[in-house]
Design an enzyme around this catalytic site. Structure first.
Site, PDB file in Angstrom:
ATOM      1  N   ASP A  54      13.401   0.525   2.316  1.00 42.39           N
ATOM      2  CA  ASP A  54      14.394  -0.512   2.012  1.00 42.39           C
ATOM      3  C   ASP A  54      15.855  -0.058   2.034  1.00 42.39           C
ATOM      4  O   ASP A  54      16.734  -0.818   1.638  1.00 42.39           O
ATOM      5  CB  ASP A  54      14.130  -1.143   0.626  1.00 42.39           C
ATOM      6  CG  ASP A  54      13.260  -2.383   0.739  1.00 42.39           C
ATOM      7  OD1 ASP A  54      12.961  -2.790   1.879  1.00 42.39           O
ATOM      8  OD2 ASP A  54      12.883  -2.940  -0.303  1.00 42.39           O
ATOM      9  N   LYS A  68      17.007   1.054   7.345  1.00 45.54           N
ATOM     10  CA  LYS A  68      16.825   1.714   8.640  1.00 45.54           C
ATOM     11  C   LYS A  68      16.649   0.716   9.786  1.00 45.54           C
ATOM     12  O   LYS A  68      17.251   0.859  10.845  1.00 45.54           O
ATOM     13  CB  LYS A  68      15.597   2.639   8.583  1.00 45.54           C
ATOM     14  CG  LYS A  68      15.732   3.758   7.563  1.00 45.54           C
ATOM     15  CD  LYS A  68      14.456   4.539   7.391  1.00 45.54           C
ATOM     16  CE  LYS A  68      13.325   3.785   6.724  1.00 45.54           C
ATOM     17  NZ  LYS A  68      13.607   3.327   5.349  1.00 45.54           N
ATOM     18  N   THR A  69      15.799  -0.274   9.553  1.00 41.18           N
ATOM     19  CA  THR A  69      15.520  -1.226  10.631  1.00 41.18           C
ATOM     20  C   THR A  69      16.734  -2.120  10.879  1.00 41.18           C
ATOM     21  O   THR A  69      17.094  -2.407  12.025  1.00 41.18           O
ATOM     22  CB  THR A  69      14.269  -2.059  10.293  1.00 41.18           C
ATOM     23  OG1 THR A  69      13.187  -1.156  10.048  1.00 41.18           O
ATOM     24  CG2 THR A  69      13.894  -2.995  11.431  1.00 41.18           C
ATOM     25  N   HIS A 121       8.302   3.620   3.563  1.00 38.77           N
ATOM     26  CA  HIS A 121       7.323   3.442   2.478  1.00 38.77           C
ATOM     27  C   HIS A 121       6.433   4.677   2.342  1.00 38.77           C
ATOM     28  O   HIS A 121       5.964   5.229   3.346  1.00 38.77           O
ATOM     29  CB  HIS A 121       6.465   2.207   2.777  1.00 38.77           C
ATOM     30  CG  HIS A 121       5.676   1.747   1.587  1.00 38.77           C
ATOM     31  ND1 HIS A 121       4.571   2.440   1.128  1.00 38.77           N
ATOM     32  CD2 HIS A 121       5.825   0.682   0.772  1.00 38.77           C
ATOM     33  CE1 HIS A 121       4.083   1.811   0.080  1.00 38.77           C
ATOM     34  NE2 HIS A 121       4.827   0.737  -0.165  1.00 38.77           N
TER      35      HIS A 121
HETATM   36  N1  LIG Z   1      23.940  -5.349   1.412  1.00 31.56           N
HETATM   37  C1  LIG Z   1      23.270  -4.776   2.391  1.00 31.56           C
HETATM   38  N2  LIG Z   1      21.938  -4.966   2.504  1.00 31.56           N
HETATM   39  C2  LIG Z   1      21.300  -4.366   3.505  1.00 31.56           C
HETATM   40  C3  LIG Z   1      21.968  -3.541   4.443  1.00 31.56           C
HETATM   41  N3  LIG Z   1      21.080  -3.083   5.336  1.00 31.56           N
HETATM   42  C4  LIG Z   1      19.876  -3.582   4.976  1.00 31.56           C
HETATM   43  N4  LIG Z   1      19.999  -4.370   3.879  1.00 31.56           N
HETATM   44  C5  LIG Z   1      18.915  -5.096   3.211  1.00 31.56           C
HETATM   45  O1  LIG Z   1      17.990  -4.179   2.683  1.00 31.56           O
HETATM   46  C6  LIG Z   1      16.663  -4.661   2.829  1.00 31.56           C
HETATM   47  C7  LIG Z   1      15.814  -3.657   3.559  1.00 31.56           C
HETATM   48  O2  LIG Z   1      16.270  -3.525   4.887  1.00 31.56           O
HETATM   49  P1  LIG Z   1      15.384  -2.865   6.029  1.00 31.56           P
HETATM   50  O3  LIG Z   1      16.268  -2.689   7.197  1.00 31.56           O
HETATM   51  O4  LIG Z   1      14.101  -3.572   6.217  1.00 31.56           O
HETATM   52  O5  LIG Z   1      15.072  -1.450   5.347  1.00 31.56           O
HETATM   53  P2  LIG Z   1      14.196  -0.267   5.939  1.00 31.56           P
HETATM   54  O6  LIG Z   1      14.850   0.988   5.525  1.00 31.56           O
HETATM   55  O7  LIG Z   1      13.978  -0.458   7.391  1.00 31.56           O
HETATM   56  O8  LIG Z   1      12.804  -0.405   5.169  1.00 31.56           O
HETATM   57  P3  LIG Z   1      11.404   0.294   5.550  1.00 31.56           P
HETATM   58  O9  LIG Z   1      11.364   0.443   7.015  1.00 31.56           O
HETATM   59  O10 LIG Z   1      10.313  -0.552   5.036  1.00 31.56           O
HETATM   60  O11 LIG Z   1      11.447   1.624   4.880  1.00 31.56           O
HETATM   61  C8  LIG Z   1      16.786  -6.011   3.556  1.00 31.56           C
HETATM   62  O12 LIG Z   1      16.762  -7.028   2.592  1.00 31.56           O
HETATM   63  C9  LIG Z   1      18.122  -5.910   4.231  1.00 31.56           C
HETATM   64  O13 LIG Z   1      18.737  -7.152   4.468  1.00 31.56           O
HETATM   65  C10 LIG Z   1      23.378  -3.359   4.288  1.00 31.56           C
HETATM   66  O14 LIG Z   1      24.053  -2.675   5.048  1.00 31.56           O
HETATM   67  N5  LIG Z   1      23.970  -4.013   3.251  1.00 31.56           N
HETATM   68 MG   LIG Z   2      12.254  -0.450   8.440  1.00 23.99          MG
END
Ligand SMILES: Nc1nc2c(ncn2[C@@H]2O[C@H](COP(=O)(O)OP(=O)(O)OP(=O)(O)O)[C@@H](O)[C@H]2O)c(=O)[nH]1
Ligand SMILES: [Mg+2]
Length: 389
Positions: free
Chosen positions: A22, A25-26, A85
């Site tokens: 979270d 990254k994505t 995760h």
């Molecule tokens: N405020 C804010 N929220 C963000 C930002 N980038 C991501 N988010 C939020 O953080 C949450 C997780 O984002 P993801 O991109 O799915 O995170 P991740 O690291 O890919 O998660 P995993 O792949 O499951 O480990 C989402 O609700 C996004 O909208 C950012 O730059 N600013």
């Molecule tokens: Mg991700």
């Protein structure tokens, strides 16, 4: 319609996003493709095309590795977005094994979390020599707190031999860049500049015998079985004979592609899909190795220097003894192995020891190969092969 052939105009590197669940990254991966597509160098890949499995969409997390490609002014990149995760660290290790450099994504709001540290350790172990930090969610973070997070991250990197003082740390917002806010699209550009300049072009052993650790296996209807991954060394072209180690079969490469485009020849560092003649889909798996015929002799016994993680690092609380049977992560493979410490010796959490390992199956091994040891969903050790056989 067949796509046009891949034309090699710039140096190619493999990078990827890693870090705690979270932390964004994505979102950042999607933002990078958007920013670059607006510059005219690549295709925008929206978030839901990266996390596209139904379970990923439903749970809001990444599970599978996803690959996107893009170009900066000076380089062509294959980018793998890895899951954060804790349950999917297995997939992360496979992704990291293919990288020339990694973007460590740390939320400026949350700071270092368990998989931030675990991923840094694993990256070090599988041979990622360069890390650039994206302090993400900078739009939501308080400046002073973000300064503290940056200090913490630099310390963590130094502790793992990454030279935390000189690693670029760029404050970004993947979310706001994706929304097109100028301040934050500029932050993503700055991050890419840091990757371009800080991650050097690694030496590519193009003259060595061909070797590709298999990351994934797919079937293309009407064409056959395809294996994907980054070429570790050598070159391969259509018509080449290869061994598939693990599947114990020899075959012929009938297609070479990168991101859906045919290639005349793939070389060390390229992220490719190889079509293999007459190999059934279920004969080949992640962790197998495709190599020039007779160029590698797989083995199952090796000696290694191993660091047993301390409990504070998320490792075991009790010592390791002879007879211990964890999983060994070597390149893209994940194989059970029997540990022999010699007699009644014990290895306590925090110790560095020499051990002999007998794997459950033959794997291409060589001195210097780094690996991770995991047990019950956590990383418990990190080592380097010192002798095979
Ligand atoms: N405020 C804010 N929220 C963000 C930002 N980038 C991501 N988010 C939020 O953080 C949450 C997780 O984002 P993801 O991109 O799915 O995170 P991740 O690291 O890919 O998660 P995993 O792949 O499951 O480990 C989402 O609700 C996004 O909208 C950012 O730059 N600013
Ligand atoms: Mg991700």
């Amino acid at each position: 319609m067949p796509k046009t052939a891949y034309v090699r105009t710039k140096p190619h590197l493999n990078i990827g996003t890693m870090g705690h669940v979270d932390h964004g990254k994505t979102t950042l991966t999607a933002a990078i493709t958007k920013v670059l597509s607006e510059r005219g160098s690549g295709t925008f890949v929206p978030f839901d095309r990266i996390d596209r499995a139904p379970e990923e969409a439903q749970r809001g997390i990444t599970i599978n590795l996803a690959h996107v490609e893009y170009e900066t002014e000076t380089r062509h990149y294959a980018h793998v977005d890895m899951p954060g995760h804790a349950d999917y660290v297995k997939n992360m290790v496979t992704g990291a094994a293919q990288l020339d450099g990694a973007i460590l994504v740390v939320s400026a709001v949350d700071g270092i979390m368990p998989q931030t540290a675990e991923h840094v350790l694993l990256a070090r172990q599988v041979g990622v020599d360069h890390i650039v930090v994206a302090l993400n969610k900078a739009d939501a973070g308080d400046e002073e707190l973000t300064d503290l997070v940056e200090l913490e991250v630099r310390e963590l990197l130094s502790a793992h031999g990454y030279g935390g003082d000189s690693v670029p740390v760029v404050r970004v917002s993947g979310l706001k860049a994706l929304a097109g806010e100028a301040r934050w699209t500029a932050s993503v550009e700055a991050l890419l500049d840091a990757v371009d300049t800080y991650v050097p072009m690694p030496e590519r052993y193009v003259d060595a015998p061909f070797l590709l650790p298999v990351e994934n296996v797919l079937t293309i209807t009407g064409r056959g079985t395809v294996v994907t991954g980054a070429v570790e060394r050598g070159t391969v072209r259509v018509g080449d004979r290869v061994d598939v180690l693990g599947a114990d079969t020899e075959t012929v490469v009938t297609g070479v592609e990168t991101f859906g485009r045919p290639m005349e020849s793939a070389q060390a560092g390229d992220n490719v899909a190889l079509l293999l003649r007459g190999v059934p889909r279920d004969a080949v798996r992640r962790g197998h190795v495709v190599a020039a015929p007779g160029s590698v002799t797989p083995a199952r016994r090796f000696t290694a220097r191993v660091y047993v993680l301390s409990a504070r690092e998320g490792g075991r609380t009790t010592p390791v003894t002879t007879g211990y049977r964890p999983q060994f992560y070597l390149r893209t493979a994940d194989v059970v192995g029997d540990v022999d410490l010699g007699g009644t010796a014990v290895a306590r959490p925090g110790d560095t020891v020499t051990m002999t390992v007998e794997l459950g199956r033959d794997v291409p091994l060589e001195a210097g190969l780094g690996f991770a040891i995991r047990e019950g969903g956590r990383t418990v050790g990190a080592g380097t092969v010192t002798e095979v056989g």
